[in-house]
Scaffold this active site. Structure first.
Site, PDB file in Angstrom:
ATOM      1  N   ASP A 170      48.985  43.216  41.957  1.00 39.67           N
ATOM      2  CA  ASP A 170      48.767  41.931  42.615  1.00 39.67           C
ATOM      3  C   ASP A 170      48.742  42.198  44.113  1.00 39.67           C
ATOM      4  O   ASP A 170      49.188  43.248  44.575  1.00 39.67           O
ATOM      5  CB  ASP A 170      49.890  40.945  42.266  1.00 39.67           C
ATOM      6  CG  ASP A 170      49.435  39.489  42.329  1.00 39.67           C
ATOM      7  OD1 ASP A 170      49.354  38.842  41.273  1.00 39.67           O
ATOM      8  OD2 ASP A 170      49.148  39.005  43.449  1.00 39.67           O
ATOM      9  N   ASP A 223      44.748  44.398  46.574  1.00 37.63           N
ATOM     10  CA  ASP A 223      43.919  43.234  46.871  1.00 37.63           C
ATOM     11  C   ASP A 223      42.520  43.558  46.365  1.00 37.63           C
ATOM     12  O   ASP A 223      41.869  44.488  46.861  1.00 37.63           O
ATOM     13  CB  ASP A 223      43.906  42.977  48.376  1.00 37.63           C
ATOM     14  CG  ASP A 223      43.151  41.715  48.772  1.00 37.63           C
ATOM     15  OD1 ASP A 223      42.305  41.251  47.969  1.00 37.63           O
ATOM     16  OD2 ASP A 223      43.394  41.205  49.876  1.00 37.63           O
ATOM     17  N   VAL A 224      42.031  42.821  45.372  1.00 37.33           N
ATOM     18  CA  VAL A 224      40.749  43.151  44.750  1.00 37.33           C
ATOM     19  C   VAL A 224      39.571  42.931  45.682  1.00 37.33           C
ATOM     20  O   VAL A 224      38.432  43.272  45.341  1.00 37.33           O
ATOM     21  CB  VAL A 224      40.538  42.380  43.431  1.00 37.33           C
ATOM     22  CG1 VAL A 224      41.619  42.721  42.425  1.00 37.33           C
ATOM     23  CG2 VAL A 224      40.470  40.868  43.676  1.00 37.33           C
ATOM     24  N   ASN A 246      42.029  40.171  35.649  1.00 34.92           N
ATOM     25  CA  ASN A 246      42.505  38.791  35.612  1.00 34.92           C
ATOM     26  C   ASN A 246      42.396  38.076  36.959  1.00 34.92           C
ATOM     27  O   ASN A 246      42.460  36.855  37.013  1.00 34.92           O
ATOM     28  CB  ASN A 246      43.972  38.783  35.136  1.00 34.92           C
ATOM     29  CG  ASN A 246      44.585  37.411  35.197  1.00 34.92           C
ATOM     30  OD1 ASN A 246      44.211  36.514  34.455  1.00 34.92           O
ATOM     31  ND2 ASN A 246      45.544  37.235  36.105  1.00 34.92           N
ATOM     32  N   TYR A 252      33.840  28.070  41.684  1.00 34.33           N
ATOM     33  CA  TYR A 252      34.601  28.726  40.614  1.00 34.33           C
ATOM     34  C   TYR A 252      33.731  28.897  39.368  1.00 34.33           C
ATOM     35  O   TYR A 252      33.723  29.956  38.741  1.00 34.33           O
ATOM     36  CB  TYR A 252      35.833  27.890  40.303  1.00 34.33           C
ATOM     37  CG  TYR A 252      36.761  28.478  39.272  1.00 34.33           C
ATOM     38  CD1 TYR A 252      37.549  29.588  39.563  1.00 34.33           C
ATOM     39  CD2 TYR A 252      36.865  27.905  38.001  1.00 34.33           C
ATOM     40  CE1 TYR A 252      38.418  30.111  38.618  1.00 34.33           C
ATOM     41  CE2 TYR A 252      37.730  28.427  37.054  1.00 34.33           C
ATOM     42  CZ  TYR A 252      38.507  29.529  37.366  1.00 34.33           C
ATOM     43  OH  TYR A 252      39.360  30.048  36.424  1.00 34.33           O
ATOM     44  N   LYS A 308      32.673  32.391  37.574  1.00 29.77           N
ATOM     45  CA  LYS A 308      33.024  32.708  36.190  1.00 29.77           C
ATOM     46  C   LYS A 308      31.781  32.930  35.330  1.00 29.77           C
ATOM     47  O   LYS A 308      31.795  33.752  34.409  1.00 29.77           O
ATOM     48  CB  LYS A 308      33.895  31.596  35.609  1.00 29.77           C
ATOM     49  CG  LYS A 308      35.296  31.551  36.209  1.00 29.77           C
ATOM     50  CD  LYS A 308      36.063  32.853  36.005  1.00 29.77           C
ATOM     51  CE  LYS A 308      37.529  32.722  36.398  1.00 29.77           C
ATOM     52  NZ  LYS A 308      38.292  33.974  36.196  1.00 29.77           N
ATOM     53  N   ALA A 328      45.093  26.663  30.839  1.00 29.60           N
ATOM     54  CA  ALA A 328      46.412  27.208  30.492  1.00 29.60           C
ATOM     55  C   ALA A 328      47.355  26.826  31.632  1.00 29.60           C
ATOM     56  O   ALA A 328      47.171  27.277  32.763  1.00 29.60           O
ATOM     57  CB  ALA A 328      46.355  28.721  30.319  1.00 29.60           C
TER      58      ALA A 328
END
Length: 265
Positions: free
Chosen positions: A52, A80-81, A107, A173, A177, A206
């Site tokens: 993360d 950090d992606v 994720n 978003y 996705k 979720a």
């Protein structure tokens, strides 16, 4: 709504689906799908690198998971992606720490709620950079590792039903996705020659503590009520599907997106 599925079941115990495997999970700190996935993979017998960008939360997650699973290896690596260098170092560090990598769960993602007419370039760019390009960076690094290692592997991406469906204020978003879904399908064709399967999950909603903190509770309540079960998923319910996709139970499945949703048709 009441019914047999309106109350979330207790988390099921592990069945050894991933015994002697190793895994990397991005965005694994906190209370969401990432940390639930790390927990599920550990419960199924895997050793796990959790990653993360938030160092403190990541450290707390590492300690909590190691206490819960003392017979498994849990290693935390900050990443950090948005940074290619950090993503590449994550894969290198995970391979050294665990001896090998068998599973990568992408994720990391970022949402928001802004109408297109009011959306600034910076907000669009940030959501796309983390959610889509971050998944690309991690997939590229993982495939580079798997190609060199020669032992095959599995990648599972976290998409969303919004990659298929429309929702107000979610254009950035949803676009990201949908891109994750397309990346999953295309990269799976290329990865097959390395003995690597790539699939994705597409949750509807979720709920967890952090989501309630950063989102409108009224919106989350409304979305939850639209589900056929009258409730949102528990993060572990999504994580269980990720574990299935990472296991040999889906050995002939690649390039697919599995909806984890109870929304009305």
């Amino acid at each position: 709504m009441s019914g047999p599925f309106s109350i979330a079941p207790q988390q099921i115990p592990g069945h050894g689906l991933l015994a002697d495997r190793t895994a990397v999970v991005t965005a694994a700190a906190g209370t969401g799908i990432g940390s639930a996935t790390a927990r599920r993979l550990l419960a199924e017998g895997a050793d796990v690198v959790v990653s993360d960008w938030h160092e403190r939360r990541l450290g707390e997650t590492e300690v909590a998971l190691q206490e819960e699973f003392p017979d498994r290896r849990v290693v935390a690596i900050v990443c950090d992606v948005r940074s290619t260098d950090q993503v590449d170092e994550l894969m290198r560090g995970a391979a050294v720490a665990l001896g090998r990598i068998d599973i990568v769960v992408n994720n990391a993602g970022l949402g928001g709620e802004t109408p297109v007419v009011e959306m600034a370039d910076a907000e669009w760019d940030r959501v796309l950079d983390i959610t889509l390009t971050g998944t690309f960076r991690c997939t590229r690094a993982a495939l580079g590792y798997f190609r060199s290692a020669g032992h095959g592997g599995v990648i599972v991406n976290n998409a969303s039903v919004l990659g298929w469906r429309a929702q107000r204020g979610q254009a950035h978003y949803a676009a990201a996705k949908a891109g994750v879904m397309a990346l999953t399908r295309c990269s799976a064709l290329e990865a097959a020659e390395f003995g690597v399967r790539i699939n994705a999950v597409a949750p509807s909603i979720a709920r967890h503590a952090f989501l309630d903190k950063v989102s409108s509770v009224e919106l989350l309540d409304r979305l939850s009520e639209r589900e056929a079960f009258g409730r949102a998923a528990q993060p572990w319910e999504v994580a269980a599907t990720i574990a299935m996709l990472a296991s040999d139970y889906t050995s002939y499945l690649t390039g697919e997106v599995v909806s984890v949703s109870s929304q009305h048709a």
